[in-house]
Enzyme design. Structure first.
Site, PDB file in Angstrom:
ATOM      1  N   LYS A  26      -1.214  -9.432   2.596  1.00 20.40           N
ATOM      2  CA  LYS A  26      -0.515  -8.955   3.802  1.00 20.40           C
ATOM      3  C   LYS A  26      -1.461  -8.042   4.558  1.00 20.40           C
ATOM      4  CE  LYS A  26       3.000  -5.784   3.884  1.00 20.40           C
ATOM      5  NZ  LYS A  26       2.417  -4.800   4.817  1.00 20.40           N
TER       6      LYS A  26
ATOM      7  N   ASP B 265       0.857  -1.199   0.000  1.00 23.75           N
ATOM      8  CA  ASP B 265       0.000   0.000   0.000  1.00 23.75           C
ATOM      9  C   ASP B 265       0.887   1.242   0.000  1.00 23.75           C
ATOM     10  OD1 ASP B 265       0.875  -0.109   2.610  1.00 23.75           O
ATOM     11  OD2 ASP B 265      -1.118   0.074   3.526  1.00 23.75           O
ATOM     12  N   SER B 266       2.225   1.035   0.022  1.00 23.72           N
ATOM     13  CA  SER B 266       3.146   2.143  -0.236  1.00 23.72           C
ATOM     14  C   SER B 266       2.886   2.718  -1.622  1.00 23.72           C
ATOM     15  CB  SER B 266       4.600   1.660  -0.124  1.00 23.72           C
ATOM     16  OG  SER B 266       4.794   0.471  -0.870  1.00 23.72           O
TER      17      SER B 266
ATOM     18  N   GLU C 180      -1.577  -5.593   8.464  1.00 24.62           N
ATOM     19  CA  GLU C 180      -0.773  -5.044   9.562  1.00 24.62           C
ATOM     20  C   GLU C 180      -1.397  -5.383  10.915  1.00 24.62           C
ATOM     21  OE1 GLU C 180      -0.023  -0.849   9.004  1.00 24.62           O
ATOM     22  OE2 GLU C 180       0.765  -1.153   6.975  1.00 24.62           O
TER      23      GLU C 180
ATOM     24  N   GLU D 272       9.094  -4.354  10.712  1.00 28.74           N
ATOM     25  CA  GLU D 272       9.434  -3.025  10.180  1.00 28.74           C
ATOM     26  C   GLU D 272       9.985  -2.122  11.284  1.00 28.74           C
ATOM     27  OE1 GLU D 272       6.699  -1.147   7.474  1.00 28.74           O
ATOM     28  OE2 GLU D 272       7.849   0.719   7.479  1.00 28.74           O
TER      29      GLU D 272
ATOM     30  N   ASP E 154      -1.342  -6.189  -0.638  1.00 32.79           N
ATOM     31  CA  ASP E 154      -1.286  -5.562   0.690  1.00 32.79           C
ATOM     32  C   ASP E 154      -2.657  -4.957   0.978  1.00 32.79           C
ATOM     33  OD1 ASP E 154      -0.072  -4.744   2.995  1.00 32.79           O
ATOM     34  OD2 ASP E 154       1.079  -3.115   2.080  1.00 32.79           O
TER      35      ASP E 154
HETATM   36  O1  KIV Z   1       3.448  -1.088   1.773  1.00 30.42           O
HETATM   37  C1  KIV Z   1       4.600  -1.525   1.755  1.00 30.42           C
HETATM   38  O2  KIV Z   1       5.373  -1.290   0.824  1.00 30.42           O
HETATM   39  C2  KIV Z   1       5.032  -2.319   2.900  1.00 30.42           C
HETATM   40  C3  KIV Z   1       6.471  -2.701   2.974  1.00 30.42           C
HETATM   41  C4  KIV Z   1       7.288  -1.510   3.252  1.00 30.42           C
HETATM   42  C5  KIV Z   1       6.715  -3.790   3.940  1.00 30.42           C
HETATM   43  O3  KIV Z   1       4.256  -2.642   3.738  1.00 30.42           O
END
Ligand code: KIV
Length: 270
Positions: free
Chosen positions: A118, A49-50, A120, A187, A88
């Site tokens: 993924k 989600d970056s 959190e 992280e 994510d």
């Molecule tokens: O969103 C992302 O890119 C991440 C990584 C930095 C682990 O969660």
């Protein structure tokens, strides 16, 4: 790599941990990025989600929508044949209820062709992780600095320096393993803590800003390729300066169009 499918899987990653082979993960947001990262040998592509910061122009990851994430994940899947592709789950897509989480996570597998999701959170997210895994959805957990909690936490910081917080993170790591996660991102935590967590778990730990003792590493692709402007996070290293190379190439293109040297005859239709 699984012999039957020639495809990296949860089992491949577990075997890599057992063999002491480092797992190389990177974020990707498009088919082209995915193809290049896979050709470079990366084992796991996270459609992070970056993307909120790196692709969509948001200030943080909070505004990323499920539809945006699904679209980017499908693009990455189309570009990657063998690498494991993980979607994510964005903020708000798995916290409201376990049923929502199952329905939304299933969309990554059904609509985007992802190999897993993924999300959190540590112990608080274990009921969700358990249900997803029971439903057949591989889950990559994520503890330590949680970018989706940046507003609650009041900013980004290292987690786990104080003894109590370090113990809480170890408990989180053990709990997500127990809940069925196939791997866990650590992280921005101190490297001795990530060593302890890595030694305590059977599943692979994948670090970002967590030092060298993790079973693998993950980085945001724009940070390591030098595509993120002047700011380079402390945990990242620029292995290339693609932003400068792109700017120089585009300036050459601009000059060639304005001075009339492009297109030449060889680029023109006769
Ligand atoms: O969103 C992302 O890119 C991440 C990584 C930095 C682990 O969660």
């Amino acid at each position: 790599m699984s012999e039957a499918t020639n495809h990296f899987s949860t089992r491949t990653l577990m075997k890599m941990k057992q063999a002491g082979e480092k797992i190389v993960c990177v974020t990707a947001y498009s088919a082209i990025m995915a193809r290049i990262a896979e050709e470079a040998g990366c084992h796991l592509l996270l459609v992070g989600d970056s993307a909120g910061n790196t692709v969509l122009g948001y200030r943080n990851t909070i505004p990323v929508t499920l539809e945006e994430s699904l679209m980017l994940t499908a693009a990455v899947r189309r570009g990657a044949e063998h690498a494991m592709v993980i979607g994510d789950m964005p903020f708000g897509s798995y916290q409201a209820s376990i049923d929502d989480a199952v329905l939304n996570a299933a969309r990554y597998l059904k609509e985007s062709g992802a190999d897993g999701v993924k999300l959190e959170g540590g112990r608080a997210m274990c009921p969700v992780i358990k249900r997803l895994v029971t439903a057949g959805i591989p889950v990559f957990a994520h503890i330590g600095l949680l970018p989706q909690s940046v507003l609650k936490d009041g900013g980004y910081r290292v987690h786990g320096r104080a003894d109590a917080e370090a113990q809480a993170l170890l408990d989180d790591a053990l709990a997500v393993e127990e809940a069925g996660a196939f791997a866990v991102t650590l992280e921005c935590i101190p490297m001795e803590l990530s060593r302890k967590i890595t030694e305590s778990l059977h599943i692979p730990t994948i670090g970002i800003g967590a030092g060298p003792f993790c079973d693998g590493q993950i980085q945001v692709i724009t940070d390591i390729l030098g595509l993120g402007g002047d700011f380079v996070p402390r945990h990242a290293k620029q292995f290339g300066k693609l932003g400068c190379a792109m700017k120089a190439a585009l300036a050459d293109y601009h000059a060639a169009v304005t001075d009339g040297t492009f297109p030449g005859e060889e680029h023109s239709t006769k």
